[in-house]
Motif scaffolding. Structure first.
Motif, PDB file in Angstrom:
ATOM      1  N   PHE A   1      18.786  21.988  20.518  1.00 57.93           N
ATOM      2  CA  PHE A   1      18.030  20.778  20.865  1.00 57.93           C
ATOM      3  C   PHE A   1      18.229  19.725  19.781  1.00 57.93           C
ATOM      4  N   ASP A   2      17.949  18.490  20.135  1.00 56.50           N
ATOM      5  CA  ASP A   2      18.051  17.391  19.171  1.00 56.50           C
ATOM      6  C   ASP A   2      16.809  16.505  19.274  1.00 56.50           C
ATOM      7  N   GLN A   3      16.852  15.398  18.582  1.00 56.27           N
ATOM      8  CA  GLN A   3      15.716  14.474  18.562  1.00 56.27           C
ATOM      9  C   GLN A   3      15.372  13.995  19.966  1.00 56.27           C
ATOM     10  N   ALA A   4      16.394  13.696  20.775  1.00 58.43           N
ATOM     11  CA  ALA A   4      16.164  13.226  22.139  1.00 58.43           C
ATOM     12  C   ALA A   4      15.485  14.298  22.988  1.00 58.43           C
ATOM     13  N   SER A   5      15.824  15.580  22.760  1.00 59.66           N
ATOM     14  CA  SER A   5      15.178  16.674  23.502  1.00 59.66           C
ATOM     15  C   SER A   5      13.680  16.668  23.243  1.00 59.66           C
ATOM     16  N   LEU A   6      13.299  16.515  21.987  1.00 61.85           N
ATOM     17  CA  LEU A   6      11.885  16.546  21.613  1.00 61.85           C
ATOM     18  C   LEU A   6      11.126  15.370  22.210  1.00 61.85           C
ATOM     19  N   THR A   7      11.698  14.158  22.085  1.00 59.73           N
ATOM     20  CA  THR A   7      10.998  12.980  22.603  1.00 59.73           C
ATOM     21  C   THR A   7      10.942  12.989  24.126  1.00 59.73           C
ATOM     22  N   THR A   8      11.970  13.543  24.776  1.00 58.09           N
ATOM     23  CA  THR A   8      11.972  13.630  26.239  1.00 58.09           C
ATOM     24  C   THR A   8      10.824  14.494  26.734  1.00 58.09           C
ATOM     25  N   VAL A   9      10.640  15.659  26.143  1.00 54.26           N
ATOM     26  CA  VAL A   9       9.571  16.561  26.566  1.00 54.26           C
ATOM     27  C   VAL A   9       8.208  15.980  26.201  1.00 54.26           C
ATOM     28  N   LEU A  10       8.102  15.406  25.025  1.00 51.35           N
ATOM     29  CA  LEU A  10       6.823  14.827  24.600  1.00 51.35           C
ATOM     30  C   LEU A  10       6.382  13.690  25.518  1.00 51.35           C
ATOM     31  N   SER A  11       7.339  12.945  26.062  1.00 57.58           N
ATOM     32  CA  SER A  11       6.991  11.818  26.933  1.00 57.58           C
ATOM     33  C   SER A  11       6.276  12.262  28.199  1.00 57.58           C
TER      34      SER A  11
END
Length: 630
Positions: free
Chosen positions: A140-150
């Motif tokens: 996973f990367d930064q985009a993975s984390l922000t995508t799920v958090l959104s």
């Protein structure tokens, strides 16, 4: 509110032409990577790109690319195609392509996860994210984390997911990534985990930007923590290191509306004027809302009139603002003019009108408008119609609306239960509760307790109070306790009502003591009434209720000296009894009267008719009961 509305209505009906649907034609070979990339780039910019994406997918199946060379280009092709399927909502095709992809990377996983989360399939979106975490090949990367958090917010499962991601952030060194920190803060507030949200905010002290500050100010305001939101805005504004943006001011105005903080709202108004933000439609709407809620409807109207662009939301805000500030007739006139002029009316506007207007005379017409506009399938509009009909005694019409609703939610069921309780049909209210296929809310139980109180179902009422606590984990509010006291009091169980109050886990409030005092008035219990009146006077020293109620109790048992002493004591304490008022609607005009009213232009005619009526009543043997005259 006497200003001519024709100019505003003319602007409302002005429509912009719909954009012509885009069209494009492709006629060249699809067997090269460069052509695939060109087409996919074009498709990604089009709203109707699914057909083109399917054609490219077919070409890839017929002529699979070789991965000996240009591996990155091939991966971009497949990822772009996956993005098209996800963006178009074709998740079945997206999953099939994902499973068949010879190469994947974090972008592939993020596209699929985002696709499921955007259509509300949280279980599948979170499931693929967990698969990514457990993979030994992909990371996973930064985009993975922000995508799920959104996508996290509200549900308990979402909060657990946010906590898990927070742990991943710390373990993998992403705590200094501002986008991740902002997403974490926003998600915690959406899940109402305010302490955790503020902790993340405090830990970002060195990297905060305007998004960080705005996320917290917004989260606090949306969760009705208005004081904290406005204080943080002031800290940000005065700090100077990060300047607020348009969204920051918007949510600060929302906090001012919640607090009825006129001075602070007016100051923010001055700031947005200087910065040129007032022309922003959302800011203008927020200003209208703030001024309306603070009772300055003239200011709200001036903002509305000066707005260059107005939409359904701003119209709804000004209509509700007018109605709530005593300009209901003007608001209705404006709404009728809008309908006649062909202005765009949306379901939100209808539901807002049903919520705040006393539209007994227009109720049927608005219902007809709802059907004509096709809003009769809108759940919020139907809920408003149920409440409107039931409040005006049209219970059968409420039932018809409910039965015809294609979809129902908790509010729909609560509205019907409240309608039956309001009309004294407690058994029907309980039957609806048994049929309710949603988890009840505290409002559900409030209506049920009210129903039990009025039909004398003591055991059922006590059972419901226990169910509320034991089965659903809801902490009863003062209104629930007052219903129980009222229920016991109506049954003549005044001692039991007193014992119930003394055993409450919270300090009894005004509603509880009023319920007990009201029961004492029914049974003329002087001793218990004096006890309840003393307690009520302590928690509500400005209220005339304890004095008037005790005066009536003394009158009913002939203790006139004590009655006089009670009324004298009320005057000595400076407590004023509100003058009783009556009103009647004749030819769409409201006529209001008070005791010994001489102000009405036809007051003389009214008293002549009253004397005639009294004469007829005496002739029929009527004897007035002066016991409760205070």
């Amino acid at each position: 509110m006497s200003a001519d509305m024709s100019r505003v209505i003319q602007r409302l009906v002005t429509s912009t032409p719909n954009p012509l649907p885009s069209s494009w034609f492709v006629y060249f070979s699809l067997n090269t990577e460069s052509n695939h990339l060109q087409l996919l780039s074009s498709a990604g910019k089009q709203s109707n790109n699914l057909r083109l994406g399917s054609c490219i997918h077919t070409s890839l199946i017929k002529n699979p690319p070789s991965f000996h060379n240009h591996t990155s280009a091939h991966l971009i092709i497949y990822n772009s195609l996956l993005h098209i399927y996800c963006k178009s909502g074709k998740l079945n095709d997206a999953v099939k392509l994902f499973d068949e992809m010879p190469l994947r990377d974090s972008v592939s996983w993020n596209s699929l996860i985002s696709g499921f989360l955007k259509i509300g399939e949280l279980q599948l979106g979170f499931g693929y994210f967990k698969l990514l975490l457990s993979s030994s090949i992909y990371r996973f990367d930064q985009a993975s984390l922000t995508t799920v958090l959104s996508a996290c917010g509200g549900l308990m499962e979402s909060l657990e997911m946010v906590k898990m991601i927070h742990t991943l952030v710390i373990l993998n060194g992403y705590e200094k990534e501002i986008a991740v920190g902002n997403a974490l803060t926003t998600s915690y507030f959406r899940c109402r985990a305010f302490g955790s949200g503020m902790q993340v905010f405090d830990e970002m002290v060195e990297i905060r930007n305007v998004v960080t500050w705005t996320a917290v100010i917004t989260g606090l305001a949306q969760n009705e923590l208005y004081v904290e939101s406005l204080n943080l805005f002031v800290k940000m504004y005065c700090g100077g290191s990060v300047k607020p943006n348009c969204l920051t001011y918007l949510n600060a105005l929302s906090a001012c509306s919640g607090l009825l903080a006129l001075n602070q709202g007016a100051q923010i108004h001055s700031i947005v004027l200087k910065l040129g933000f007032q022309s922003d439609l959302c800011i203008e709407t927020a200003l209208m809302d703030m001024y309306s809620k603070c009772g300055y409807v003239d200011n709200a109207w001036r903002v509305f009139e000066s707005a260059e662009v107005i939409d359904e939301v701003s119209i709804t805000v000004i209509l509700v603002g007018l109605a709530q500030n005593g300009f209901e007739e003007e608001a209705l006139q404006m709404f009728v003019k809008m309908v006649k002029a062909g202005t765009s009316i949306d379901p939100n506007m209808i539901s807002a009108i049903l919520g705040v207007f006393d539209i007994n005379t227009l109720g049927v017409q608005i219902h007809s408008l709802v059907i004509k506009k096709g809003f009769d399938s809108n759940i919020f509009v139907c809920n408003g119609l149920i409440n409107t009909y039931s409040k005006h005694g049209e219970l059968e019409e409420s039932v018809k609306v409910f039965d015809q609703m294609p979809n129902k939610n908790q509010v729909s069921w609560n509205s019907m239960i409240a309608a039956f309780a309001r009309h004294g049909d407690g058994l029907k209210a309980l039957q609806f509760y048994e049929k309710m296929n949603f988890e009840p809310t505290d409002v559900t139980f409030l209506s049920l307790l009210h129903a039990c109180s009025h039909v004398g179902l003591l055991h059922k009422g006590m059972e419901l109070l226990q169910v509320m606590d034991k089965e659903y984990g809801m902490q009863p509010r003062m209104e629930h306790y007052a219903c129980i006291v009222d229920m016991l009091g109506r049954a003549g169980l005044l001692e039991e009502a007193k014992e119930f109050i003394e055993g409450l886990p919270v300090k009894p409030g005004v509603l509880v003591w009023q319920a007990l005092l009201g029961a004492c008035s029914i049974y003329n219990d002087v001793n218990m009434g004096k006890y309840a009146a003393d307690q009520l006077a302590e928690v509500a020293p400005e209220s005339p209720v304890p004095f008037v109620s005790m005066a009536n109790i003394y009158s009913s048992i002939g203790q006139w000296k004590k009655r006089a002493s009670t009324m004298k004591k009320m005057k000595e304490k400076g407590v004023v009894k509100e003058t009783g008022a009556s009103w009647i609607e004749i030819e769409k005009k409201i006529h209001s009267f008070v005791v010994a009213d001489r102000m009405h232009p036809r007051g003389g005619d009214v008293y002549v008719i009253l004397l005639m009526l009294f004469g007829h009543m005496r002739d029929e043997g009527f004897v007035p009961d002066n016991v409760f005259i205070t």
